[in-house]
Scaffold this motif. Structure first.
Motif, PDB file in Angstrom:
ATOM      1  N   GLY A   1       0.775  -1.223   0.000  1.00  0.00           N
ATOM      2  CA  GLY A   1       0.000   0.000   0.000  1.00  0.00           C
ATOM      3  C   GLY A   1       0.810   1.277   0.000  1.00  0.00           C
ATOM      4  N   GLU A   2       2.127   1.173  -0.032  1.00  0.00           N
ATOM      5  CA  GLU A   2       2.998   2.343   0.040  1.00  0.00           C
ATOM      6  C   GLU A   2       3.183   2.959  -1.349  1.00  0.00           C
ATOM      7  N   SER A   3       3.140   4.283  -1.421  1.00  0.00           N
ATOM      8  CA  SER A   3       3.365   4.990  -2.687  1.00  0.00           C
ATOM      9  C   SER A   3       4.860   5.037  -2.988  1.00  0.00           C
ATOM     10  N   ASP A   4       5.194   5.400  -4.226  1.00  0.00           N
ATOM     11  CA  ASP A   4       6.598   5.547  -4.588  1.00  0.00           C
ATOM     12  C   ASP A   4       7.287   6.583  -3.698  1.00  0.00           C
ATOM     13  N   VAL A   5       6.651   7.722  -3.490  1.00  0.00           N
ATOM     14  CA  VAL A   5       7.264   8.788  -2.690  1.00  0.00           C
ATOM     15  C   VAL A   5       7.458   8.322  -1.244  1.00  0.00           C
ATOM     16  N   ALA A   6       6.467   7.676  -0.672  1.00  0.00           N
ATOM     17  CA  ALA A   6       6.597   7.184   0.704  1.00  0.00           C
ATOM     18  C   ALA A   6       7.718   6.150   0.809  1.00  0.00           C
ATOM     19  N   THR A   7       7.820   5.284  -0.187  1.00  0.00           N
ATOM     20  CA  THR A   7       8.893   4.286  -0.210  1.00  0.00           C
ATOM     21  C   THR A   7      10.245   4.974  -0.285  1.00  0.00           C
ATOM     22  N   LEU A   8      10.351   5.944  -1.164  1.00  0.00           N
ATOM     23  CA  LEU A   8      11.607   6.677  -1.339  1.00  0.00           C
ATOM     24  C   LEU A   8      12.038   7.352  -0.037  1.00  0.00           C
ATOM     25  N   VAL A   9      11.119   8.054   0.594  1.00  0.00           N
ATOM     26  CA  VAL A   9      11.418   8.759   1.846  1.00  0.00           C
ATOM     27  C   VAL A   9      11.866   7.765   2.917  1.00  0.00           C
ATOM     28  N   ARG A  10      11.144   6.678   3.072  1.00  0.00           N
ATOM     29  CA  ARG A  10      11.456   5.684   4.112  1.00  0.00           C
ATOM     30  C   ARG A  10      12.797   5.000   3.845  1.00  0.00           C
ATOM     31  N   GLU A  11      12.983   4.509   2.624  1.00  0.00           N
ATOM     32  CA  GLU A  11      14.193   3.761   2.304  1.00  0.00           C
ATOM     33  C   GLU A  11      15.450   4.620   2.388  1.00  0.00           C
ATOM     34  N   VAL A  12      15.386   5.837   1.897  1.00  0.00           N
ATOM     35  CA  VAL A  12      16.557   6.715   1.944  1.00  0.00           C
ATOM     36  C   VAL A  12      16.898   7.066   3.395  1.00  0.00           C
ATOM     37  N   ALA A  13      15.895   7.304   4.216  1.00  0.00           N
ATOM     38  CA  ALA A  13      16.142   7.572   5.636  1.00  0.00           C
ATOM     39  C   ALA A  13      16.806   6.362   6.295  1.00  0.00           C
ATOM     40  N   GLU A  14      16.329   5.167   5.975  1.00  0.00           N
ATOM     41  CA  GLU A  14      16.893   3.947   6.564  1.00  0.00           C
ATOM     42  C   GLU A  14      18.322   3.700   6.110  1.00  0.00           C
ATOM     43  N   GLU A  15      18.617   3.932   4.837  1.00  0.00           N
ATOM     44  CA  GLU A  15      19.931   3.614   4.282  1.00  0.00           C
ATOM     45  C   GLU A  15      20.967   4.714   4.454  1.00  0.00           C
ATOM     46  N   LEU A  16      20.524   5.975   4.381  1.00  0.00           N
ATOM     47  CA  LEU A  16      21.471   7.084   4.291  1.00  0.00           C
ATOM     48  C   LEU A  16      21.343   8.125   5.393  1.00  0.00           C
ATOM     49  N   SER A  17      20.395   7.946   6.287  1.00  0.00           N
ATOM     50  CA  SER A  17      20.220   8.837   7.445  1.00  0.00           C
ATOM     51  C   SER A  17      19.905  10.281   7.066  1.00  0.00           C
ATOM     52  N   VAL A  18      19.243  10.504   5.940  1.00  0.00           N
ATOM     53  CA  VAL A  18      18.809  11.843   5.543  1.00  0.00           C
ATOM     54  C   VAL A  18      17.308  11.811   5.256  1.00  0.00           C
TER      55      VAL A  18
ATOM     56  N   TYR B   1      13.807   8.374  -9.018  1.00  0.00           N
ATOM     57  CA  TYR B   1      13.376   9.731  -8.720  1.00  0.00           C
ATOM     58  C   TYR B   1      14.555  10.587  -8.270  1.00  0.00           C
ATOM     59  N   THR B   2      14.517  11.846  -8.640  1.00  0.00           N
ATOM     60  CA  THR B   2      15.429  12.833  -8.081  1.00  0.00           C
ATOM     61  C   THR B   2      14.674  13.543  -6.962  1.00  0.00           C
ATOM     62  N   ALA B   3      15.412  14.113  -6.023  1.00  0.00           N
ATOM     63  CA  ALA B   3      14.791  14.859  -4.925  1.00  0.00           C
ATOM     64  C   ALA B   3      15.870  15.550  -4.122  1.00  0.00           C
ATOM     65  N   GLU B   4      15.488  16.626  -3.472  1.00  0.00           N
ATOM     66  CA  GLU B   4      16.380  17.309  -2.544  1.00  0.00           C
ATOM     67  C   GLU B   4      16.275  16.610  -1.191  1.00  0.00           C
ATOM     68  N   TYR B   5      17.268  16.847  -0.349  1.00  0.00           N
ATOM     69  CA  TYR B   5      17.268  16.209   0.971  1.00  0.00           C
ATOM     70  C   TYR B   5      17.778  17.158   2.036  1.00  0.00           C
ATOM     71  N   HIS B   6      17.524  16.768   3.285  1.00  0.00           N
ATOM     72  CA  HIS B   6      18.002  17.504   4.453  1.00  0.00           C
ATOM     73  C   HIS B   6      18.821  16.541   5.303  1.00  0.00           C
ATOM     74  N   GLY B   7      19.906  17.040   5.876  1.00  0.00           N
ATOM     75  CA  GLY B   7      20.734  16.208   6.734  1.00  0.00           C
ATOM     76  C   GLY B   7      22.094  15.945   6.122  1.00  0.00           C
ATOM     77  N   THR B   8      22.837  15.063   6.770  1.00  0.00           N
ATOM     78  CA  THR B   8      24.177  14.694   6.324  1.00  0.00           C
ATOM     79  C   THR B   8      24.170  13.241   5.885  1.00  0.00           C
ATOM     80  N   LEU B   9      24.595  12.990   4.653  1.00  0.00           N
ATOM     81  CA  LEU B   9      24.633  11.628   4.128  1.00  0.00           C
ATOM     82  C   LEU B   9      25.584  10.765   4.952  1.00  0.00           C
ATOM     83  N   ALA B  10      25.091   9.612   5.380  1.00  0.00           N
ATOM     84  CA  ALA B  10      25.905   8.665   6.133  1.00  0.00           C
ATOM     85  C   ALA B  10      25.359   7.266   5.915  1.00  0.00           C
ATOM     86  N   ALA B  11      26.251   6.314   5.732  1.00  0.00           N
ATOM     87  CA  ALA B  11      25.833   4.920   5.547  1.00  0.00           C
ATOM     88  C   ALA B  11      25.225   4.401   6.846  1.00  0.00           C
ATOM     89  N   SER B  12      24.091   3.694   6.729  1.00  0.00           N
ATOM     90  CA  SER B  12      23.440   3.097   7.897  1.00  0.00           C
ATOM     91  C   SER B  12      24.045   1.719   8.159  1.00  0.00           C
TER      92      SER B  12
END
Length: 129
Positions: free
Chosen positions: A36-53, A82-93
């Motif tokens: 039930g997750e949208s592409d945008v929701a997936t992108l936001v969740r996965e990038v936060a989990e993997e890259l801490s941003v 997808y391309t997108a802007e982000y907030h935070g500092t990129l770091a490997a999880s």
């Protein structure tokens, strides 16, 4: 069919890529959607989990969808990029061994789907070296 969403972050003609622990192939950050997750929701969740941003959902733009054989297993990967802007500092999880900025010459270091994305980015003049 393996349904994935990936983030394309380009800086100075190079794309951010990640490598998982114990693997030699690089991939574009992102992952599989939950039910039930949208592409945008997936992108936001996965990038936060993997890259801490945090991805800014208002800046998400579809780059393209690519299909290629799955790496190391049977089946096909369909990857919406997808391309997108982000907030935070990129770091490997914990699940990511390392991050790197890859250019066109690094195409063969990627999964098959990632290589197709690199080809398209290079064709559009968005990827160098």
């Amino acid at each position: 069919m393996i349904d994935k969403v990936a983030w394309l972050r380009v800086e100075s003609g190079r794309v951010l890529a990640a490598r998982s622990h114990g693997k030699s192939v690089w991939y574009l950050p992102g992952g599989k959607r939950e039910p039930g997750e949208s592409d945008v929701a997936t992108l936001v969740r996965e990038v936060a989990e993997e890259l801490s941003v945090t991805i800014d959902p208002a800046t998400v733009h579809h780059f393209g969808t690519f299909e290629a054989p799955a790496h190391g297993r049977a089946g096909v990967v369909r990857m919406a990029c997808y391309t997108a802007e982000y907030h935070g500092t990129l770091a490997a999880s914990a699940e990511v061994a390392e991050l790197a900025w890859l250019g066109a010459a690094d195409r063969d270091r990627l999964s098959a789907a990632g290589a197709l994305v690199f080809d398209e980015m290079h064709r559009r003049g968005e990827l160098t070296g």
